[in-house]
Scaffold this motif. Structure first.
Motif, short mmCIF file in Angstrom:
data_model
loop_
_atom_site.label_atom_id
_atom_site.label_comp_id
_atom_site.label_asym_id
_atom_site.label_seq_id
_atom_site.Cartn_x
_atom_site.Cartn_y
_atom_site.Cartn_z
N VAL A 289 -10.78 4.49 0.05
CA VAL A 289 -11.77 5.43 0.58
C VAL A 289 -11.63 5.51 2.09
CG1 VAL A 289 -14.23 5.90 0.85
CG2 VAL A 289 -13.37 4.92 -1.29
N LEU B 79 -21.02 8.34 1.40
CA LEU B 79 -21.23 7.49 2.57
C LEU B 79 -21.67 8.33 3.76
CD1 LEU B 79 -18.09 5.17 2.33
CD2 LEU B 79 -20.46 4.58 1.76
N ILE C 224 -16.81 -1.55 -1.30
CA ILE C 224 -17.92 -0.71 -0.86
C ILE C 224 -19.03 -0.73 -1.91
CG2 ILE C 224 -18.60 1.65 -0.28
CD1 ILE C 224 -15.73 2.08 0.77
N ASP D 21 -7.99 4.11 -5.33
CA ASP D 21 -9.08 3.19 -5.05
C ASP D 21 -9.38 3.04 -3.56
OD1 ASP D 21 -9.48 2.40 -7.81
OD2 ASP D 21 -7.57 1.32 -7.63
N THR E 118 -13.32 6.44 5.60
CA THR E 118 -14.66 6.59 6.18
C THR E 118 -14.70 5.97 7.56
OG1 THR E 118 -17.00 6.00 5.90
CG2 THR E 118 -15.39 4.45 5.05
N ASP F 91 -22.61 3.69 -2.08
CA ASP F 91 -21.94 4.68 -2.93
C ASP F 91 -20.72 5.21 -2.17
OD1 ASP F 91 -21.05 6.78 -4.44
OD2 ASP F 91 -22.96 7.87 -4.48
N PRO F 92 -19.52 4.85 -2.59
CA PRO F 92 -18.33 5.27 -1.85
C PRO F 92 -18.12 6.77 -1.81
CG PRO F 92 -17.74 4.28 -3.95
CD PRO F 92 -19.20 4.04 -3.77
N ASP F 93 -18.75 7.50 -2.71
CA ASP F 93 -18.60 8.95 -2.75
C ASP F 93 -19.66 9.67 -1.92
OD1 ASP F 93 -16.35 8.95 -4.49
OD2 ASP F 93 -17.71 8.49 -6.15
N TYR G 246 -10.49 1.87 3.14
CA TYR G 246 -11.09 0.65 2.58
C TYR G 246 -11.09 0.72 1.05
CZ TYR G 246 -12.76 0.49 7.37
OH TYR G 246 -12.82 0.50 8.74
N ILE H 60 -16.36 -5.66 3.68
CA ILE H 60 -15.60 -4.45 3.34
C ILE H 60 -14.12 -4.73 3.52
CG2 ILE H 60 -15.32 -2.00 3.78
CD1 ILE H 60 -18.10 -2.81 2.76
N ARG I 263 -12.48 0.81 -2.54
CA ARG I 263 -13.69 1.31 -3.16
C ARG I 263 -14.55 0.18 -3.74
NH1 ARG I 263 -15.39 6.19 -5.57
NH2 ARG I 263 -13.56 7.16 -4.60
#
Length: 326
Positions: A239, A266, A256, A237, A241, A262-264, A251, A290, A253
């Motif tokens: 991410v 960014l 976000i 979970d 970035t 969209d965490p996938d 951070y 966040i 998920r």
């Protein structure tokens, strides 16, 4: 910790109840959390920028010191850990000079510098009263620059750490840094158990630098939903970035997604637009919307007090030593 290792450490770091330093966490680390960490005998830390407005930093340090003095008087045999304050050394941090001045006034024993090596005048002011400066790094190049600047120790932020973090394996990072530095080293990155504290020492670090585990502590200044998310999440979970501050970090998920992103998918932030005066590089503010977290969240399944967490870490640490016949 052996007598030989203890003797080469600065005096302020020689007598902790456990070889643990608490990482300073944005928003979450306030006077209640720091005081509880120090009372438990470990290093308690907070970012200077958490005290807003700037005038509040003086009040926070006074409050924490008064509480610790009262606790020591009531418990004369207790081990009280030192206070550490994190300073963001970046041109966008227009509070740096003020915050360092306040820390010097209070003779804060440990200053943690981040992003850039501290300037000479900052180092001289802290060293003048006997304080030490520990600088956090994510690469050997950063370590070399910090040591050239004269810092007293290094905090190695390896892969999996919460908030701002690097990508290097702790095995690689500790090994490379130890080739050129024999001073104090703390290791950060998914450390949430006493077993991991011992593992950090086995690799060559002196201390474990723990952040995410305190987010679920009762004394942490976090929203209930954030605390619940820490308890419920796993490493999958998290991410990685640089969108929210311009510096890469880890951070949750869910936060976000809650911010409408969209965490996938960014976007990549412009590093040159980092702004620690306003707090971030995104409309979703990293200190508010966040939620930072390291990959060790999967090892956290409850929300006890700091004292209970340190007791548990100590039991696990000693059990690991016994298991390995140390």
């Amino acid at each position: 910790m052996s007598d030989q290792v203890r003797d080469r450490l600065p005096a302020v770091l020689r007598h902790l109840s456990l070889p643990v330093m608490a990482a300073p966490m944005f928003i979450a680390s306030g006077p209640a959390l720091v005081a509880a960490q120090c009372k438990a005998g470990i290093v308690g830390a907070f970012p200077a920028l958490n005290a807003r407005p700037a005038e509040m930093l003086d009040s926070w340090l006074t409050e924490i010191r008064d509480e610790l003095a009262a606790f020591q008087q009531a418990n004369p045999s207790a081990t009280i850990g030192p206070i550490a304050v994190n300073q963001i050394v970046h041109q966008s941090n227009d509070r740096l000079a003020h915050d360092v001045e306040v820390c010097v006034k209070h003779r804060v024993p440990i200053i943690i510098s981040s992003l850039r090596a501290p300037p000479r005048e900052m180092m001289d002011a802290i060293h003048a009263y006997g304080g030490i400066v520990l600088h956090d790094i994510i690469s050997l190049r950063h370590a070399e620059k910090a040591l050239e600047a004269g810092v007293d120790g290094l905090i190695l932020v390896a892969a999996g750490a919460g908030g701002h973090a690097g990508l290097l394996s702790p095995f690689a990072l500790v090994g490379e840094v130890r080739k050129l530095f024999d001073g104090p080293i703390a290791l950060s990155g998914s450390i949430a158990t006493g077993d991991a504290v011992l593992a950090a020492q086995a690799m060559g670090a002196d201390f474990a630098y723990i952040g995410t585990r305190w987010l679920a502590a009762q004394e942490a200044n976090v929203a209930p939903a954030y605390r619940d998310a820490i308890v419920a999440s796993t490493a999958a979970d998290v991410v990685y970035t640089n969108l929210f501050t311009g510096v890469h970090g880890n951070y949750l998920r869910a936060s976000i997604v809650n911010a409408g992103l969209d965490p996938d998918n960014l976007p990549v932030a412009d590093k040159s637009k980092m702004n620690f005066g306003s707090g971030g590089a995104s409309k979703a503010k990293a200190w508010r919307d966040i939620w930072g977290a390291g990959q060790g969240v999967g090892l956290i399944d409850d929300a006890p007090s700091v004292a209970d967490i340190v007791r548990r870490l100590t039991v696990e640490y000693n059990a690991a030593k016994a298991r390995l016949a140390i």
